[in-house]
Design a protein around this motif. Sequence first.
Motif, PDB file in Angstrom:
ATOM      1  N   TYR A 295       1.160  -1.361  -0.178  1.00  0.00           N
ATOM      2  CA  TYR A 295       0.054   0.149  -0.231  1.00  0.00           C
ATOM      3  C   TYR A 295       0.963   1.470   0.106  1.00  0.00           C
ATOM      4  O   TYR A 295       1.635   1.037   0.117  1.00  0.00           O
TER       5      TYR A 295
ATOM      6  N   HIS B   5       4.820  -0.072   1.261  1.00  0.00           N
ATOM      7  CA  HIS B   5       4.732   0.331   2.559  1.00  0.00           C
ATOM      8  C   HIS B   5       4.149  -2.099   2.108  1.00  0.00           C
ATOM      9  O   HIS B   5       3.237  -1.832   1.247  1.00  0.00           O
ATOM     10  N   LYS B   6       4.458  -2.971   3.111  1.00  0.00           N
ATOM     11  CA  LYS B   6       4.062  -3.500   3.187  1.00  0.00           C
ATOM     12  C   LYS B   6       3.310  -4.114   4.219  1.00  0.00           C
ATOM     13  O   LYS B   6       3.780  -3.770   4.914  1.00  0.00           O
ATOM     14  N   TRP B   7       1.974  -4.496   4.033  1.00  0.00           N
ATOM     15  CA  TRP B   7       1.446  -5.410   5.509  1.00  0.00           C
ATOM     16  C   TRP B   7       0.941  -6.414   5.086  1.00  0.00           C
ATOM     17  O   TRP B   7       0.878  -6.759   4.867  1.00  0.00           O
TER      18      TRP B   7
ATOM     19  N   THR C 182      -1.150  -9.239   6.426  1.00  0.00           N
ATOM     20  CA  THR C 182      -2.540  -9.056   7.069  1.00  0.00           C
ATOM     21  C   THR C 182      -2.683 -10.535   7.961  1.00  0.00           C
ATOM     22  O   THR C 182      -1.698 -11.249   8.560  1.00  0.00           O
TER      23      THR C 182
ATOM     24  N   GLU D  30      -8.669  -8.506   9.436  1.00  0.00           N
ATOM     25  CA  GLU D  30      -7.651  -7.485  10.541  1.00  0.00           C
ATOM     26  C   GLU D  30      -8.186  -7.418  11.995  1.00  0.00           C
ATOM     27  O   GLU D  30      -9.936  -7.305  12.104  1.00  0.00           O
TER      28      GLU D  30
ATOM     29  N   LYS E 126      -2.136   5.198   8.036  1.00  0.00           N
ATOM     30  CA  LYS E 126      -2.146   4.259   7.880  1.00  0.00           C
ATOM     31  C   LYS E 126      -3.112   2.600   7.562  1.00  0.00           C
ATOM     32  O   LYS E 126      -2.959   2.479   6.145  1.00  0.00           O
ATOM     33  N   GLN E 127      -3.725   3.002   8.684  1.00  0.00           N
ATOM     34  CA  GLN E 127      -4.668   1.736   8.449  1.00  0.00           C
ATOM     35  C   GLN E 127      -5.666   2.527   7.755  1.00  0.00           C
ATOM     36  O   GLN E 127      -6.603   1.547   7.068  1.00  0.00           O
TER      37      GLN E 127
ATOM     38  N   LYS F 245      -4.180   1.511   4.078  1.00  0.00           N
ATOM     39  CA  LYS F 245      -4.024   0.259   3.449  1.00  0.00           C
ATOM     40  C   LYS F 245      -5.707  -0.542   3.761  1.00  0.00           C
ATOM     41  O   LYS F 245      -5.641  -1.651   2.194  1.00  0.00           O
TER      42      LYS F 245
END
Length: 138
Positions: free
Chosen positions: A55, A62-64, A66, A78, A97-98, A101
């Motif tokens: 995202y 950035h990497k998320w 899950t 989540e 950031k949330q 995402k």
Amino acid sequence: EKMLANRKISGTYTFRDGTKHTYTGTYEKNALEFMDKVLEIPGTDIQSPGPVLEYEYGGKTHKWITDIYYIPANLLIEVKDGGSNPNNRSMTSYREKQVAKETMVTNLGKFNYIRLTNNDFSQLLEILADMKEGIIVI
């Protein structure tokens, strides 16, 4: 994933079918336990942690990682605090950031998505019921 597994709040949950899943924090552990013991979902139908998605935030990618992916429902889950148990710390960047995402996963259109808050598993029951009734297409 290796980094998450080594955090102090991480552990391994073993489903009744013997499948093991890594969790980070009691909220995730509680969600896995609910899916196992109440919903009787086989551990083989779950990926935890879930897929890693990219995202954009602050002009960077950035990497998320899950929390949980329920494979048959194509459902990313989540697990967060909040609801009647809000985190009152000032976490502007975290909250932004949330939102980034969730905007990304919604726009992607590839997964069903739910954010469970405060161990309120009625939210999970509701989305699964909506999927069964065809209100949400899997």
